[in-house]
Scaffold this active site. Structure first.
Site, short mmCIF file in Angstrom:
data_model
loop_
_atom_site.label_atom_id
_atom_site.label_comp_id
_atom_site.label_asym_id
_atom_site.label_seq_id
_atom_site.Cartn_x
_atom_site.Cartn_y
_atom_site.Cartn_z
N SER A 104 0.87 -1.30 -0.07
CA SER A 104 0.11 -0.18 0.03
C SER A 104 0.96 1.28 -0.13
O SER A 104 1.97 1.14 0.26
CB SER A 104 -0.80 -0.02 1.24
OG SER A 104 -1.72 1.21 1.35
N TYR A 142 -2.58 -1.38 10.57
CA TYR A 142 -2.68 -1.96 9.23
C TYR A 142 -1.51 -1.53 8.20
O TYR A 142 -0.70 -2.02 7.86
CB TYR A 142 -3.90 -1.16 8.39
CG TYR A 142 -3.91 -1.38 6.84
CD1 TYR A 142 -4.24 -2.68 6.36
CD2 TYR A 142 -3.62 -0.19 6.13
CE1 TYR A 142 -4.21 -2.70 4.95
CE2 TYR A 142 -3.75 -0.29 4.69
CZ TYR A 142 -4.14 -1.37 4.19
OH TYR A 142 -3.94 -1.52 2.74
N1 LIG Z 1 -8.57 -0.55 -1.24
C1 LIG Z 1 -7.76 0.08 -0.79
O1 LIG Z 1 -7.99 1.46 -0.76
C2 LIG Z 1 -6.34 -0.32 -0.80
C3 LIG Z 1 -5.22 0.65 -0.78
C4 LIG Z 1 -4.03 0.03 -0.75
C5 LIG Z 1 -3.81 -1.41 -0.38
N2 LIG Z 1 -4.67 -2.27 -0.49
C6 LIG Z 1 -4.47 -3.59 -0.50
O2 LIG Z 1 -5.29 -4.39 -1.68
C7 LIG Z 1 -5.46 -5.60 -1.26
C8 LIG Z 1 -6.65 -5.87 -1.60
O3 LIG Z 1 -7.62 -5.29 -1.12
P1 LIG Z 1 -9.01 -4.61 -1.55
O4 LIG Z 1 -9.07 -3.14 -1.61
O5 LIG Z 1 -9.28 -5.37 -3.02
O6 LIG Z 1 -10.13 -5.18 -0.50
P2 LIG Z 1 -11.27 -6.21 -0.64
O7 LIG Z 1 -12.28 -5.73 -1.66
O8 LIG Z 1 -11.86 -5.87 0.71
O9 LIG Z 1 -10.88 -7.50 -1.03
C9 LIG Z 1 -9.94 -8.15 -0.06
C10 LIG Z 1 -9.43 -9.29 -0.52
O10 LIG Z 1 -8.95 -10.18 0.17
C11 LIG Z 1 -9.54 -11.48 0.67
N3 LIG Z 1 -9.11 -11.74 2.16
C12 LIG Z 1 -9.24 -11.19 3.23
N4 LIG Z 1 -8.62 -11.87 4.33
C13 LIG Z 1 -8.55 -12.97 3.75
C14 LIG Z 1 -7.86 -14.37 4.44
N5 LIG Z 1 -7.70 -14.44 5.65
N6 LIG Z 1 -7.60 -15.28 3.44
C15 LIG Z 1 -7.94 -15.11 2.12
N7 LIG Z 1 -8.51 -14.04 1.49
C16 LIG Z 1 -8.61 -12.99 2.38
C17 LIG Z 1 -10.89 -11.07 0.43
O11 LIG Z 1 -11.85 -12.34 0.21
P3 LIG Z 1 -12.53 -13.36 1.15
O12 LIG Z 1 -13.23 -12.39 2.26
O13 LIG Z 1 -13.36 -14.06 0.36
O14 LIG Z 1 -11.46 -14.18 1.81
C18 LIG Z 1 -11.02 -10.27 -0.82
O15 LIG Z 1 -10.92 -11.21 -1.75
C19 LIG Z 1 -5.13 -5.69 0.35
O16 LIG Z 1 -3.90 -6.35 0.73
C20 LIG Z 1 -5.11 -4.17 0.70
O17 LIG Z 1 -4.19 -3.95 1.93
C21 LIG Z 1 -6.15 -1.52 -0.69
#
Ligand SMILES: NC(=O)c1ccc[n+]([C@@H]2O[C@H](COP(=O)([O-])OP(=O)(O)OC[C@H]3O[C@@H](n4cnc5c(N)ncnc54)[C@H](OP(=O)(O)O)[C@@H]3O)[C@@H](O)[C@H]2O)c1
Length: 273
Positions: A144, A157
């Site tokens: 991130s 986080y």
């Molecule tokens: N959205 C933002 O603003 C942002 C910014 C910077 C970085 N990120 C990073 O991007 C990545 C993806 O996040 P996103 O924004 O796409 O969020 P999201 O829409 O909430 O998706 C998160 C994904 O991670 C999976 N997940 C969570 N805990 C898990 C576990 N214990 N085992 C397996 N899968 C798990 C969820 O699937 P299930 O619930 O089905 O398991 C879901 O597919 C994360 O690492 C996050 O830190 C996000």
């Protein structure tokens, strides 16, 4: 340039958000995917919408056994692993001193140990396989922008995202002799389930977005990440100005603290009631 056609790619956290967008775009480019997450029904729906050619695996990355089995199943099914995308993760909205021991350990278990447990299982397999387009494999870690500058109320986080960056930097040099590329990805706020999940898990609220706050679509983050899968490079910053702003923060932390204090004030206010 690495050819995406028939490239075997594992995506953790493929059921939503950035992982799902990566799956859609990589599938359209002919990659063979292993889609992993806990909500397997969402993975199956996604696989159907993509033509049912991919493998779906129910895996909770906070479980070391699930990580090992995910990698083993991918290798058995497709015969090799070209790219492992460690994307699964979540956030909580809580000041550091109020984050319980259980919350702190749990977020590290998923975001950090879920990353290392998948990598530990994948590297020996990648190291043994023949090169494809000059590389034995690639590890992509979705960290991130908060992996370079800690955010108030997102301290736990941010710490996990710093840890992921530290791992990526070390791994990149360690795995160079094996021709395994390592790339870290540093998105800013992205329109996914991330914020709703974080609010729900923490029973906390976030301020509604200010006029100046930029958020990207998961499709943009996926597109820029895929470019670095084709031509591996150390880091991907989907919103380029963020890279320079956080770099400025390392040189002038006091200035960035002042900007962040305004954000903390809004969070204090909204969570006071
Ligand atoms: N959205 C933002 O603003 C942002 C910014 C910077 C970085 N990120 C990073 O991007 C990545 C993806 O996040 P996103 O924004 O796409 O969020 P999201 O829409 O909430 O998706 C998160 C994904 O991670 C999976 N997940 C969570 N805990 C898990 C576990 N214990 N085992 C397996 N899968 C798990 C969820 O699937 P299930 O619930 O089905 O398991 C879901 O597919 C994360 O690492 C996050 O830190 C996000």
């Amino acid at each position: 340039m690495r050819n995406l056609q028939d490239m075997v790619v594992i995506i953790t956290g493929a059921s939503a958000g950035i992982g799902k967008a990566l799956a859609e775009q990589l599938s359209a480019r002919g990659a063979k995917l292993v889609l992993a997450a806990r909500r397997v029904e969402k993975l199956d729906d996604l696989n159907r919408s993509l033509g049912s050619n991919h493998l779906t695996v129910k895996a909770d990355v906070s479980s070391p056994t699930d990580c090992e089995q995910l990698i083993a199943r991918a290798a058995t099914h497709f015969g090799r692993i070209d790219t492992l995308i460690c994307n699964a993760g979540y956030g909580i909205v809580r000041p550091v001193a109020q984050t319980s021991e259980i919350e702190m350990r749990a977020i590290f278990q998923t975001n950090v140990f879920g990353t290392t447990d998948c990598i530990r299982a994948a590297v020996p397999l990648m190291s043994k396989q023949e090169k494809r387009d000059g590389f034995r494999g690639q590890i992509v870690i979705v960290s991130s922008a908060a992996g370079r500058r800690g955010l108030p109320y997102f301290g736990a986080y941010s710490a996990t995202k710093f840890a992921q960056l530290g791992l990526a930097e070390a791994l990149r040099v360690e795995l160079r002799p094996q021709r395994i590329a390592v790339t870290s990805v540093h998105p800013i706020g992205t329109h996914t389930e991330f914020f709703t999940t974080a609010e729900g898990l923490s029973a906390s609220k976030m301020p509604s977005r200010g006029a100046g706050e930029v958020r990207q679509s998961p499709a943009v983050v996926a597109r820029k990440t895929i470019r670095a899968i084709q031509r591996p490079r150390p880091e991907v910053w989907p919103f380029a100005p963020a890279r320079y702003l956080v770099s400025l923060g390392t040189l002038m932390p006091r200035v960035v603290d002042r900007v962040m204090a305004k954000y903390r004030g809004e969070l204090d206010q909204i969570n006071a009631s």
